[in-house]
Design a protein around this motif. Structure first.
Motif, PDB file in Angstrom:
ATOM      1  N   ILE A 100      -4.111 -10.252   0.134  1.00 27.38           N
ATOM      2  CA  ILE A 100      -2.843  -9.533   0.206  1.00 27.38           C
ATOM      3  C   ILE A 100      -3.063  -8.107  -0.264  1.00 27.38           C
ATOM      4  O   ILE A 100      -3.785  -7.861  -1.230  1.00 27.38           O
ATOM      5  N   TYR A 101      -2.423  -7.164   0.424  1.00 31.60           N
ATOM      6  CA  TYR A 101      -2.593  -5.739   0.169  1.00 31.60           C
ATOM      7  C   TYR A 101      -1.443  -5.163  -0.645  1.00 31.60           C
ATOM      8  O   TYR A 101      -0.272  -5.472  -0.401  1.00 31.60           O
ATOM      9  N   PHE A 102      -1.800  -4.267  -1.584  1.00 26.17           N
ATOM     10  CA  PHE A 102      -0.840  -3.482  -2.346  1.00 26.17           C
ATOM     11  C   PHE A 102      -1.378  -2.068  -2.507  1.00 26.17           C
ATOM     12  O   PHE A 102      -2.592  -1.838  -2.439  1.00 26.17           O
ATOM     13  N   ALA A 103      -0.492  -1.133  -2.811  1.00 23.41           N
ATOM     14  CA  ALA A 103      -0.941   0.213  -3.136  1.00 23.41           C
ATOM     15  C   ALA A 103      -1.748   0.211  -4.428  1.00 23.41           C
ATOM     16  O   ALA A 103      -2.750   0.930  -4.554  1.00 23.41           O
ATOM     17  N   TRP A 104      -1.331  -0.598  -5.404  1.00 19.74           N
ATOM     18  CA  TRP A 104      -2.007  -0.583  -6.707  1.00 19.74           C
ATOM     19  C   TRP A 104      -3.387  -1.224  -6.671  1.00 19.74           C
ATOM     20  O   TRP A 104      -4.161  -1.094  -7.630  1.00 19.74           O
ATOM     21  N   THR A 105      -3.741  -1.893  -5.592  1.00 17.08           N
ATOM     22  CA  THR A 105      -5.112  -2.386  -5.429  1.00 17.08           C
ATOM     23  C   THR A 105      -5.954  -1.437  -4.579  1.00 17.08           C
ATOM     24  O   THR A 105      -7.105  -1.744  -4.267  1.00 17.08           O
ATOM     25  N   ASP A 106      -5.366  -0.301  -4.189  1.00 16.43           N
ATOM     26  CA  ASP A 106      -6.017   0.699  -3.332  1.00 16.43           C
ATOM     27  C   ASP A 106      -6.267   0.175  -1.918  1.00 16.43           C
ATOM     28  O   ASP A 106      -7.134   0.680  -1.207  1.00 16.43           O
ATOM     29  N   SER A 107      -5.488  -0.811  -1.499  1.00 13.32           N
ATOM     30  CA  SER A 107      -5.700  -1.429  -0.193  1.00 13.32           C
ATOM     31  C   SER A 107      -5.029  -0.682   0.950  1.00 13.32           C
ATOM     32  O   SER A 107      -5.394  -0.879   2.110  1.00 13.32           O
ATOM     33  N   VAL A 108      -4.030   0.155   0.647  1.00 17.29           N
ATOM     34  CA  VAL A 108      -3.183   0.702   1.716  1.00 17.29           C
ATOM     35  C   VAL A 108      -3.038   2.212   1.586  1.00 17.29           C
ATOM     36  O   VAL A 108      -1.948   2.743   1.423  1.00 17.29           O
ATOM     37  N   GLN A 109      -4.141   2.919   1.708  1.00 17.61           N
ATOM     38  CA  GLN A 109      -4.112   4.364   1.534  1.00 17.61           C
ATOM     39  C   GLN A 109      -3.686   5.097   2.805  1.00 17.61           C
ATOM     40  O   GLN A 109      -2.951   6.079   2.747  1.00 17.61           O
ATOM     41  N   ASN A 110      -4.175   4.662   3.942  1.00 12.01           N
ATOM     42  CA  ASN A 110      -3.800   5.268   5.225  1.00 12.01           C
ATOM     43  C   ASN A 110      -4.228   4.318   6.329  1.00 12.01           C
ATOM     44  O   ASN A 110      -5.044   3.400   6.097  1.00 12.01           O
ATOM     45  N   PRO A 111      -3.719   4.468   7.560  1.00  9.09           N
ATOM     46  CA  PRO A 111      -4.019   3.493   8.615  1.00  9.09           C
ATOM     47  C   PRO A 111      -5.500   3.319   8.907  1.00  9.09           C
ATOM     48  O   PRO A 111      -5.960   2.181   9.112  1.00  9.09           O
ATOM     49  N   THR A 148       8.236  -1.716   0.409  1.00  9.55           N
ATOM     50  CA  THR A 148       7.427  -1.163   1.489  1.00  9.55           C
ATOM     51  C   THR A 148       6.054  -0.851   0.925  1.00  9.55           C
ATOM     52  O   THR A 148       5.927  -0.012   0.035  1.00  9.55           O
ATOM     53  N   ARG A 149       5.035  -1.524   1.409  1.00  2.47           N
ATOM     54  CA  ARG A 149       3.688  -1.327   0.880  1.00  2.47           C
ATOM     55  C   ARG A 149       2.936  -0.215   1.619  1.00  2.47           C
ATOM     56  O   ARG A 149       2.109   0.467   1.025  1.00  2.47           O
ATOM     57  N   ILE A 150       3.202  -0.050   2.904  1.00  5.45           N
ATOM     58  CA  ILE A 150       2.483   0.929   3.709  1.00  5.45           C
ATOM     59  C   ILE A 150       3.470   2.016   4.120  1.00  5.45           C
ATOM     60  O   ILE A 150       4.412   1.773   4.875  1.00  5.45           O
TER      61      ILE A 150
END
Length: 604
Positions: A100-111, A148-150
């Motif tokens: 699972i992706y979150f901003a706080w895991t650095d998973s969703v910086q840009n497409p 909204t994560r992304i």
């Protein structure tokens, strides 16, 4: 805290017919929705299970967060959780079913980064030493609105309650279809949405605008539309949450253990319809709630760990055959009674199929293995859970197409047509609640305008929109809990202005958000200046109850720029407001008395 009898009577009498109609329509739409023939699905699933080790089967029952912007670069934050450093190593160590992706895991910086991470993780899952090749579910919570994560350049929508205000199932489906299509282009094949909670408690700190409505019929109709949008149009798995219903609580299950006091009859009338509608639309997943619901199970266990709720009610009574996934097992609402390892085992025993974000992976993994080997968790139950997970992956096309095409991202994510659709949908969600002085619409050209209140981006977005229309704008951002000095500075800035636009964000919540009561003070002191004041509530619509003297009040249900830009178009008269309240706004301190009813809304 539970809602008033008045609120419950309203939903009991007003929501059932609409819910039944929505459920029937969803059932009719669902016919023939599986994209691949059952024989092929069953053949792959059966042969795969036959070749899996017990460790591989148990791994499919876990969805975990991993730290890092790409799959192979070591990240030290993974070490205390998993004992290995790179996301790829985490996937392979546990044979994970998903991430699972979150901003706080650095998973969703840009497409581009997201699609690279997704493909790297899929490669890790598909190239490990094994007799089977099972791709990952790659998930996030892209509900839109407050969850909204992304962010941009992905297309943004104002969220569920805004869609409830717009009253359009077509718009709800469009929002889900675009969101799902863009997620899949980035390699994200599972979206933990829509929120199917019916927000009958205006003091709810965790659901609020994540809910479509306080009316079960409307929530059911829009939930079914979004399931169709995600799964049939966007081709991603979706998950209804949070079963059996998180809409009537004043406690946040992230930090405490809520108790829902509805009777069984109230659950049937209020909480159940959106979940039934989602099931009729053949939803892939249902997410559990970490709360106690004594009328459904008086054991004191959270629903996540309750066999009467997960198996007897959801599986047997409602006939749900898809995947049941827990909400995050790191949340306090599920950790109060048992240790993390025992929680994992008890959730599976209750009837859950997948465990989300256990904070003790080694312990939980070992505990599940031990439970199977001892016979406490029967092998046939594990196989049934794995079969549901693998069937979802096959049916949703993840097995056939595990990788996303990086070159296709620019032609899918945040395209002009998607952004235009988001603007169009958002224009139909702004609710004009009050316009007593006929201050709206405003002709901004040549006007001196102060934009103040909550949000750096929110106030800047409004100011830019007013400036573009010819106004001279000053911005004074005061945050969620302004000090007396900040309030005084904003009031001083109002001097000589023709119009003040002030944004509020959960100004009703002086326990959590507006801890100084500063937002309420700000509005009241601005009103006392005699300047024309337009109040814009950019999250919960309930704020007006705390400054009823405000003559002009808009509700956007979202502080996303797409919602704020839509509100600006309403303010200047480019768009006439058409949305109506999807909830009752009660009198402050008196939830049994309605100030503005469900369905209220003005236009020009």
């Amino acid at each position: 805290m539970s809602t008033s009898p008045l609120s419950r009577r309203t939903v009991l009498t007003g929501g059932l017919a609409a819910a039944a109609a929505g459920a029937a329509a969803g059932s009719a739409r669902a016919a023939g929705s599986n994209p691949l023939p059952p024989a092929a699905e069953n053949g792959w699933v059966t042969s795969t299970i036959a070749r899996m080790t017990l460790e591989e089967k148990v791994g499919q029952l876990f969805i975990q967060n991993v730290y890092g912007k790409d799959a192979t670069t070591p990240d030290s934050r993974n070490l205390p959780l998993y004992g290995v450093a790179s996301p790829a190593e985490v996937v392979q160590k546990y044979h994970l079913g998903g991430v699972i992706y979150f901003a706080w895991t650095d998973s969703v910086q840009n497409p581009d980064q997201i699609v690279g991470l997704s493909n790297g993780l899929q490669k890790a899952a598909l190239t490990q030493s094994s007799k089977v090749r099972i791709p990952l579910q790659i998930a996030t919570d892209q509900e839109q609105g407050v969850v909204t994560r992304i962010g941009p350049p992905a297309t943004q929508f104002p969220g569920s309650m805004a869609l409830g205000a717009g009253r359009s199932a077509a718009d709800a489906r469009t929002a889900a279809a675009i969101t799902g299509t863009e997620l899949l282009a980035m390699g994200v094949n599972t979206n933990f949405a829509p929120d199917c909670d019916v927000n009958v408690n205006p003091l709810n700190p965790v659901i609020g605008t994540r809910s479509f409505s306080s009316r079960p019929g409307l929530a059911a109709e829009l939930a079914a539309a979004q399931v169709a949008g995600y799964q049939r149009d966007g081709k991603v798995a979706s998950s209804a949450k949070h079963f059996p219903g998180h809409g009537d609580t004043a406690t946040d299950s992230h930090v405490a253990f809520p108790v829902i006091t509805h009777t069984r009859e109230q659950w049937e009338a209020i909480d159940a319809p959106p979940f039934k509608a989602a099931i009729n639309e053949q939803i892939d997943m249902i997410m559990t709630a970490h709360l106690s619901f004594p009328a459904l199970d008086d054991s004191g266990n959270p629903a996540t760990l309750s066999k009467p709720i997960m198996t007897d009610l959801l599986r047997h009574e409602l006939g749900y055959t898809g995947v049941i996934v827990t909400d995050s097992l790191a949340m306090q609402g599920v950790r109060d009674l048992y240790g993390d390892a025992e929680v994992a085992v008890r959730a599976l025993l209750a009837g859950v199929d997948q465990l989300l974000m256990t904070p003790a992976m080694d312990d939980a993994f070992a505990a599940v293995l031990a439970a199977v080997r001892s016979g406490r968790l029967p092998q046939e139950d594990v196989d049934a859970k794995v079969r549901r997970v693998l069937s979802l992956k096959y049916r949703r096309g993840i097995v056939a197409r595990p990788y996303a095409d990086p070159s296709a991202v620019p032609s899918v994510v945040g395209t002009p047509s998607h952004l235009a659709a988001a603007d169009s949908v958002s224009d139909r969600t702004t609710t004009l609640v009050k316009n007593d002085a006929k201050a709206l619409p405003i002709a901004p050209k040549g006007k001196k305008v102060l934009v103040t209140g909550y949000g750096v981006t929110t106030t800047a977005t409004l100011a830019a929109a007013m400036t573009a229309k010819g106004a001279t704008v000053q911005t004074v951002q005061t945050g969620t809990s302004p000090t007396d000095a900040q309030v005084s500075a904003a009031v001083a800035a109002a001097a000589g202005k023709d119009v003040v636009v002030v944004t509020t964000m959960k100004a009703w919540d002086t326990n959590v958000t507006d801890t100084r009561g500063g937002q309420q003070k700000l509005v009241k002191q601005l009103l006392a200046t005699g300047t024309t004041v337009v109040v814009v509530a950019v999250r919960d619509p309930y704020d007006i109850a705390y400054f009823t003297a405000a003559p002009t009040y808009l509700a956007t249900y979202s502080y996303s720029p797409v919602a704020i830009e839509a509100a600006a178009r309403v303010i200047v008269g480019d768009v006439a407001p058409t949305a109506s309240l999807p909830v009752d706004i009660p009198v402050a301190g008196d939830p049994g008395t309605v100030l503005y009813p469900f369905g209220h809304g003005l236009t020009y």
